[in-house]
Each structure stands twice: as structure tokens, then as C-alpha cells.
Motif scaffolding. Sequence first.
Motif, short mmCIF file in Angstrom:
data_model
loop_
_atom_site.label_atom_id
_atom_site.label_comp_id
_atom_site.label_asym_id
_atom_site.label_seq_id
_atom_site.Cartn_x
_atom_site.Cartn_y
_atom_site.Cartn_z
N PHE A 162 -1.26 -8.78 -1.64
CA PHE A 162 -0.34 -9.89 -1.38
C PHE A 162 -0.97 -10.91 -0.43
N ILE A 163 -0.39 -12.09 -0.42
CA ILE A 163 -0.84 -13.12 0.51
C ILE A 163 -0.27 -12.84 1.90
N LYS A 164 0.88 -12.23 1.97
CA LYS A 164 1.45 -11.77 3.22
C LYS A 164 2.30 -10.54 2.92
N HIS A 165 2.50 -9.70 3.92
CA HIS A 165 3.21 -8.45 3.71
C HIS A 165 4.61 -8.69 3.14
N PRO A 166 4.95 -8.07 2.01
CA PRO A 166 6.30 -8.25 1.47
C PRO A 166 7.38 -7.68 2.38
N THR A 167 7.01 -6.73 3.24
CA THR A 167 8.00 -6.13 4.14
C THR A 167 7.92 -6.72 5.55
N HIS B 255 2.17 -1.91 9.25
CA HIS B 255 1.07 -2.76 8.81
C HIS B 255 -0.05 -2.69 9.84
N LYS B 256 -1.27 -2.61 9.37
CA LYS B 256 -2.44 -2.67 10.24
C LYS B 256 -3.45 -3.61 9.60
N SER B 257 -3.95 -4.53 10.40
CA SER B 257 -4.80 -5.57 9.83
C SER B 257 -6.24 -5.47 10.32
N LEU B 258 -7.12 -5.98 9.48
CA LEU B 258 -8.54 -6.08 9.82
C LEU B 258 -9.00 -7.50 9.53
N GLY C 176 -9.87 -14.55 6.06
CA GLY C 176 -10.74 -13.41 6.36
C GLY C 176 -10.06 -12.18 6.88
N ASP C 177 -8.76 -12.13 6.96
CA ASP C 177 -8.07 -10.95 7.49
C ASP C 177 -7.32 -10.22 6.39
N VAL C 178 -7.36 -8.90 6.42
CA VAL C 178 -6.56 -8.10 5.51
C VAL C 178 -5.77 -7.09 6.32
N SER C 179 -4.67 -6.63 5.77
CA SER C 179 -3.81 -5.70 6.48
C SER C 179 -3.23 -4.71 5.49
N ILE C 180 -3.17 -3.46 5.91
CA ILE C 180 -2.62 -2.41 5.05
C ILE C 180 -1.18 -2.10 5.43
N GLY C 181 -0.33 -2.00 4.43
CA GLY C 181 1.04 -1.55 4.63
C GLY C 181 1.10 -0.07 4.29
N PHE C 182 1.78 0.72 5.09
CA PHE C 182 1.68 2.16 4.90
C PHE C 182 2.89 2.88 5.50
N THR C 183 3.02 4.14 5.17
CA THR C 183 3.95 5.04 5.83
C THR C 183 3.14 6.21 6.38
N TYR C 184 3.69 6.91 7.34
CA TYR C 184 2.99 8.05 7.93
C TYR C 184 4.05 9.06 8.39
N GLY D 144 -1.64 -3.89 0.36
CA GLY D 144 -2.61 -4.51 1.25
C GLY D 144 -2.50 -6.01 1.12
N SER D 145 -2.55 -6.74 2.22
CA SER D 145 -2.28 -8.18 2.19
C SER D 145 -3.33 -8.98 2.95
N LEU D 146 -3.45 -10.23 2.56
CA LEU D 146 -4.25 -11.20 3.31
C LEU D 146 -3.33 -11.78 4.37
#
Length: 364
Positions: free
Chosen positions: A78-83, A7-10, A155-163, A191-193
Motif C-alpha cells: 500500500f501507499i499508506k497503512h490501511p489501518t 506497524h513498523k517502518s524502515l 524510500g520508507d517501507v513499513s510492515i503491518g503485523f500482529t503478534y 507492507g506499505s510505503l
Amino acid sequence: MSGTTRHKSLSVRVKSSGTATDVQMTAIAQYTLAEIPAEKLYVRTFALAHNGIDRDNECFDEALLADFARTLPGKGLFIKHPTGWDGDSGPGKGRWFGAKLERMSLDEARALLREPGLKFPPGVETGVVLMADAYLVRTTGNADLLDEIDAGVVGDVSIGFTYKDSERVVDVNGIELNIWRLTSPGEASEGSLVWLGAQPGARAIKHANRTEDRTMPTEEQYQAEKSARTTAETKATALQAELDQAKPSHDIVLGLRKALGDNAALIDKPDDLAASVKAAAVYRDELIDTIVKQERQLGLCDDDDESVAAAKAIYAGDPLTRLQGRAKRLEAQATKGGRMPPSGAHRGQEPAPTGEFAENPAFG
């Protein structure tokens, strides 16, 4: 850490109402199961990720960001990361329906993200920001949340991802830094708040300023564009092979154009060029005939057919300018009445000077 969910948030500051435009409604219709009126939807555009150095001393490779832009549409908001450690497996509260990378100067990226101190990896000269569009359905239960988003409280969002992998970033001198670059291929899973996350800064963009060309194409469009790129690359390779094959002929033409000088225009007139070549050949043969005839008159060449043929063969490979000079000198000699050459003179060579010319270096 290949395949690991991260997860990475902005931090996002929201402004303007979230009413969907006609263009956005068309994109959203791919995901709704019923026709939903625009007034029932709340739409926002977020800066979801970028290629700057984040609080974990990590950065996204541009190719990985491109993977996120391609795979995010259709995933849940999502409101928060499901993972996450405090997440759950409940349904999302919204859906991402469009995403695209925006390229800009580093200062423009800092201004957009409202992070004047944001640093980028060595060698990176362009800021790349993943701009993503999401929609939520206006309900009685989320009215407070939407008001909080409008007010900039949420005001914050975060992306869930794999790499795929991570690699150390090096500076201009090849020294490894305590910075890691996450690399492609990868996938955006959601992507989550959230509360303050890893990536510094972001700023929501008014949807009214968004244009249709910024909407991420569908998977079908992506595959079509990929196929078109492959076809173009194949065509370019074939064209390059043709150019390489044609290069020797091209070089010959360039050499011919240079040799012709003021007459280079004849290259574009092959019939005129052929006529000129034929005329030059006739002139050359006539010049050799004249030289041999003059030599016969001066006694430099015998009159039998064999001697005449041998004399012509001697001059067959001489440059035209040399033949012209030879003919001129023989004509001048014949005009003076002619002199038999001294013993030892032979065809193709001037008679040795005699008398007052014998001591002149110019005739040596």
C-alpha cells in the motif's frame, strides 16, 4: 496486546531498475489473474524488518520475523497503512510475492541498513533481516511514483503485523531494560510505503543479485517442510532410544576390547575369539590338573577321588597368573626331591619355610 495490528517502518534507499527476472515472474504468476509480460511489472526487494532495537525501544523476536516471512507473500503493498490513522480501505498498489530471513553479522546488518549506530538486544550476536520482494504494475497513473522510488525519494517501507505478546529484555546480569521484545506467533498483514517509521535504516537490494533460493516457499511447500522436519525429529528420537538401549552392550564391548589389549582385533573375528576362549579354558583345566598332580606327589593332597575333586575346586576361581605361579613353585619343589609339608600345611597354600629360609622376610 495479542492480535493488535501494529506497524513498523524502515527507510529504504532504492537503486537499479525494477525489471522482473524469470524466477520472479514464476513467483508472481501465483497471484496474477492474467498473463502479464515482464515489461509491464515493476519489481523491488526491500529490507522490511529486522531484529535490532527500533525507535519505540522494541525489537522483533526471530521467531516472529520467521512468521512474517511465511505469511507476507500474497499480502498487499500500500501507499499508506490501511489501518493507520490516515489510512483508507482502498486496494493496494502492489503485492508482496516473496520473503525470507537473511542472517548476517551485526556489522553486516548495520552496513546493509546504513545504520552504523543500530543497537541490538543484549545477547544477540546475529543480525536477522526480513528481505521481501514486491511488484507493482506499470501504469500511467503510477509512473511518477516509480520514478520517485528509483530516485530514492520514496524510500520508507513499513510492515503491518500482529503478534502474541511482549516481554521485557534483560541484560547479562538479569536486570530488566526499558526495551520490549515482541514475540511469536504473529502474522504480517501488509507492507506499505510511508514516511519515516519506527525501525532505523534499510537498503534495497538489486533484484539481479537475488537468487532463487531466497524466494519464500509457498504455504504448501512450508507445510511439506514442516512435515519433513517432524518426521526427521521423530526418527531422531527413535534413533536416540535405540542408542540408549544399546549402550550397555556397547559398554561391554568397550570393556572387552580394553581387556583384550593387543588381541582386541579378535572382537571383529568371533570364530577366532571363541576358539581362543575354548583353548584358554582347556589350558586352565590342564594347569589345575598339573597342580593337583604335583600336590599329590608332594603329599599335599590325598589320592582318592573326593580329595582330588576338592583340590580342583579350590583352584577353580583363581586367576590364571596365580595358577601359573603355583604350578611353577610346585614344579621347582618337586625337582629338588620334594619335602613333606610341616604339620598344618593345606592345599592352595605354600608350605611354611624351614631351615635357612625360616628367617628370610621374602618367605614370610
